[in-house]
Design a protein around this motif. Structure first.
Motif, PDB file in Angstrom:
ATOM      1  N   VAL A   1       0.875  25.543  22.308  1.00  0.00           N
ATOM      2  CA  VAL A   1       0.155  24.431  21.686  1.00  0.00           C
ATOM      3  C   VAL A   1       0.444  24.472  20.198  1.00  0.00           C
ATOM      4  O   VAL A   1       0.245  25.497  19.544  1.00  0.00           O
ATOM      5  N   THR A   2       0.925  23.372  19.639  1.00  0.00           N
ATOM      6  CA  THR A   2       1.296  23.335  18.228  1.00  0.00           C
ATOM      7  C   THR A   2       0.072  23.552  17.351  1.00  0.00           C
ATOM      8  O   THR A   2      -0.955  22.893  17.547  1.00  0.00           O
ATOM      9  N   PRO A   3       0.131  24.479  16.391  1.00  0.00           N
ATOM     10  CA  PRO A   3      -1.010  24.697  15.498  1.00  0.00           C
ATOM     11  C   PRO A   3      -1.354  23.442  14.707  1.00  0.00           C
ATOM     12  O   PRO A   3      -0.492  22.612  14.417  1.00  0.00           O
ATOM     13  N   ALA A   4      -2.627  23.306  14.390  1.00  0.00           N
ATOM     14  CA  ALA A   4      -3.074  22.158  13.599  1.00  0.00           C
ATOM     15  C   ALA A   4      -2.465  22.217  12.208  1.00  0.00           C
ATOM     16  O   ALA A   4      -2.354  23.284  11.607  1.00  0.00           O
ATOM     17  N   GLN A   5      -2.067  21.069  11.696  1.00  0.00           N
ATOM     18  CA  GLN A   5      -1.488  20.990  10.370  1.00  0.00           C
ATOM     19  C   GLN A   5      -2.514  20.454   9.386  1.00  0.00           C
ATOM     20  O   GLN A   5      -3.282  19.547   9.695  1.00  0.00           O
ATOM     21  N   LYS A   6      -2.497  21.027   8.220  1.00  0.00           N
ATOM     22  CA  LYS A   6      -3.419  20.593   7.171  1.00  0.00           C
ATOM     23  C   LYS A   6      -2.824  19.388   6.459  1.00  0.00           C
ATOM     24  O   LYS A   6      -1.689  19.424   6.000  1.00  0.00           O
ATOM     25  N   ASN A   7      -3.592  18.305   6.407  1.00  0.00           N
ATOM     26  CA  ASN A   7      -3.127  17.132   5.685  1.00  0.00           C
ATOM     27  C   ASN A   7      -3.084  17.430   4.191  1.00  0.00           C
ATOM     28  O   ASN A   7      -4.035  17.959   3.622  1.00  0.00           O
ATOM     29  N   LYS A   8      -1.964  17.102   3.566  1.00  0.00           N
ATOM     30  CA  LYS A   8      -1.813  17.359   2.147  1.00  0.00           C
ATOM     31  C   LYS A   8      -2.695  16.408   1.356  1.00  0.00           C
ATOM     32  O   LYS A   8      -2.566  15.179   1.467  1.00  0.00           O
ATOM     33  N   PRO A   9      -3.635  16.929   0.555  1.00  0.00           N
ATOM     34  CA  PRO A   9      -4.553  16.050  -0.167  1.00  0.00           C
ATOM     35  C   PRO A   9      -3.839  15.284  -1.276  1.00  0.00           C
ATOM     36  O   PRO A   9      -2.849  15.740  -1.842  1.00  0.00           O
ATOM     37  N   VAL A  10      -4.368  14.100  -1.555  1.00  0.00           N
ATOM     38  CA  VAL A  10      -3.857  13.304  -2.670  1.00  0.00           C
ATOM     39  C   VAL A  10      -4.501  13.822  -3.955  1.00  0.00           C
ATOM     40  O   VAL A  10      -5.729  13.774  -4.112  1.00  0.00           O
ATOM     41  N   VAL A  11      -3.686  14.350  -4.863  1.00  0.00           N
ATOM     42  CA  VAL A  11      -4.193  14.942  -6.102  1.00  0.00           C
ATOM     43  C   VAL A  11      -4.104  13.899  -7.211  1.00  0.00           C
ATOM     44  O   VAL A  11      -3.006  13.432  -7.543  1.00  0.00           O
ATOM     45  N   PRO A  12      -5.242  13.500  -7.785  1.00  0.00           N
ATOM     46  CA  PRO A  12      -5.187  12.514  -8.876  1.00  0.00           C
ATOM     47  C   PRO A  12      -4.543  13.095 -10.128  1.00  0.00           C
ATOM     48  O   PRO A  12      -4.536  14.309 -10.345  1.00  0.00           O
ATOM     49  N   GLU A  13      -3.999  12.218 -10.961  1.00  0.00           N
ATOM     50  CA  GLU A  13      -3.371  12.611 -12.211  1.00  0.00           C
ATOM     51  C   GLU A  13      -4.044  11.897 -13.378  1.00  0.00           C
ATOM     52  O   GLU A  13      -4.551  10.782 -13.227  1.00  0.00           O
ATOM     53  N   TYR A  14      -4.040  12.563 -14.539  1.00  0.00           N
ATOM     54  CA  TYR A  14      -4.639  12.010 -15.746  1.00  0.00           C
ATOM     55  C   TYR A  14      -3.678  12.202 -16.911  1.00  0.00           C
ATOM     56  O   TYR A  14      -2.846  13.106 -16.908  1.00  0.00           O
ATOM     57  N   PHE A  15      -3.816  11.361 -17.927  1.00  0.00           N
ATOM     58  CA  PHE A  15      -3.041  11.561 -19.129  1.00  0.00           C
ATOM     59  C   PHE A  15      -3.435  12.883 -19.784  1.00  0.00           C
ATOM     60  O   PHE A  15      -4.618  13.216 -19.867  1.00  0.00           O
ATOM     61  N   ASP A  16      -2.442  13.640 -20.224  1.00  0.00           N
ATOM     62  CA  ASP A  16      -2.687  14.906 -20.913  1.00  0.00           C
ATOM     63  C   ASP A  16      -2.840  14.619 -22.400  1.00  0.00           C
ATOM     64  O   ASP A  16      -1.858  14.329 -23.085  1.00  0.00           O
ATOM     65  N   PRO A  17      -4.062  14.707 -22.949  1.00  0.00           N
ATOM     66  CA  PRO A  17      -4.268  14.350 -24.351  1.00  0.00           C
ATOM     67  C   PRO A  17      -3.688  15.367 -25.330  1.00  0.00           C
ATOM     68  O   PRO A  17      -3.556  15.082 -26.525  1.00  0.00           O
ATOM     69  N   ASN A  18      -3.351  16.556 -24.835  1.00  0.00           N
ATOM     70  CA  ASN A  18      -2.843  17.606 -25.723  1.00  0.00           C
ATOM     71  C   ASN A  18      -1.316  17.651 -25.786  1.00  0.00           C
ATOM     72  O   ASN A  18      -0.754  18.460 -26.521  1.00  0.00           O
ATOM     73  N   ALA A  19      -0.648  16.810 -24.987  1.00  0.00           N
ATOM     74  CA  ALA A  19       0.808  16.839 -24.932  1.00  0.00           C
ATOM     75  C   ALA A  19       1.389  15.701 -25.769  1.00  0.00           C
ATOM     76  O   ALA A  19       0.789  14.628 -25.902  1.00  0.00           O
ATOM     77  N   MET A  20       2.577  15.949 -26.327  1.00  0.00           N
ATOM     78  CA  MET A  20       3.261  14.949 -27.125  1.00  0.00           C
ATOM     79  C   MET A  20       3.950  13.938 -26.198  1.00  0.00           C
ATOM     80  O   MET A  20       4.547  14.323 -25.194  1.00  0.00           O
ATOM     81  N   PRO A  21       3.857  12.657 -26.531  1.00  0.00           N
ATOM     82  CA  PRO A  21       4.551  11.654 -25.702  1.00  0.00           C
ATOM     83  C   PRO A  21       6.053  11.871 -25.728  1.00  0.00           C
ATOM     84  O   PRO A  21       6.614  12.353 -26.715  1.00  0.00           O
TER      85      PRO A  21
END
Length: 216
Positions: free
Chosen positions: A166-186
């Motif tokens: 029996v094929t083991p259950a697979q974990k659904n890959k979660p959708v990871v939100p992204e945000y602007f990094d205020p400390n990084a240079m454009p």
């Protein structure tokens, strides 16, 4: 005591219980015998090497025979966050989120995918920034624990598959939100983005620092 052990085994057998690594009957080979025929494919980077060694130790046969029937392909991912942020902006704890996805193939001119599954765990260590040698030992011990525990989960899933197919259950890959990094240079591609941590918040909002990702 021996009579009690025999009676317990008979009772367990009558209710359908079978040892995970036990014999499957006259027409079936044991899960352990089949697992010893798995060749673990190369996994890149130091953490991958440790995981491959741990898998080889778990799956290898006692007689040292070379596996020839199956190939195991594993991808490994480890993300490390700095948590427990202090007033001086130092961290007292490093948290590791580790996962692995495995695929089992036949050894053939055209390999066939037989089964696949996922393993995951949470680990960490207390930081000792003033003691660099101790800090290095902490990181090495973390890598070793992650590799051993991921290998243990994968080995159990493989044993379960060889026993039941029996094929083991697979974990659904979660959708990871992204945000602007205020400390990084454009850059010419725009403002760099920062992914949220396991708690759903960006690092800049909580004082957590994402110090590295080992994605293989």
């Amino acid at each position: 005591m021996k009579k009690f052990a025999i009676l317990s085994a008979l009772l367990l057998a009558s209710c359908g219980f079978r040892p995970l690594y036990g014999e499957g009957g006259a027409t079936k080979q044991s899960a352990r015998s089949e697992m010893s025929q798995i060749f673990v494919d190369r996994i890149s980077n130091r953490g991958g090497q440790l995981l491959r060694l741990a898998l080889q130790e778990d799956l290898g046969s006692d007689d040292g025979a070379i596996p020839q029937k199956y190939t195991l392909s594993v991808s490994r991912n480890v993300g490390i966050d700095a948590v427990d942020i202090h007033k001086d902006n130092t961290s007292g704890r490093m948290r590791a989120n580790a996962s692995a996805h495995w695929r089992l193939y036949t050894v053939a001119d055209q390999p066939q995918l037989l089964a696949e599954g996922d393993a995951s765990l949470l680990d960490g260590y207390t930081t000792t920034f003033q003691q660099y040698f101790a800090q290095s030992l902490n990181m090495e011990a973390l890598d070793a624990r992650i590799s051993k525990n991921l290998a243990g989960q994968i080995s159990e899933q493989l044993a379960a598959w060889f026993t039941s197919h029996v094929t083991p259950a697979q974990k659904n890959k979660p959708v990871v939100p992204e945000y602007f990094d205020p400390n990084a240079m454009p850059s010419r591609n725009g403002q760099p983005m920062q992914k949220a941590g396991p708690d759903g918040f960006p690092a800049a909002a909580t004082g957590r620092t994402d110090i590295g990702i080992d994605d293989e």
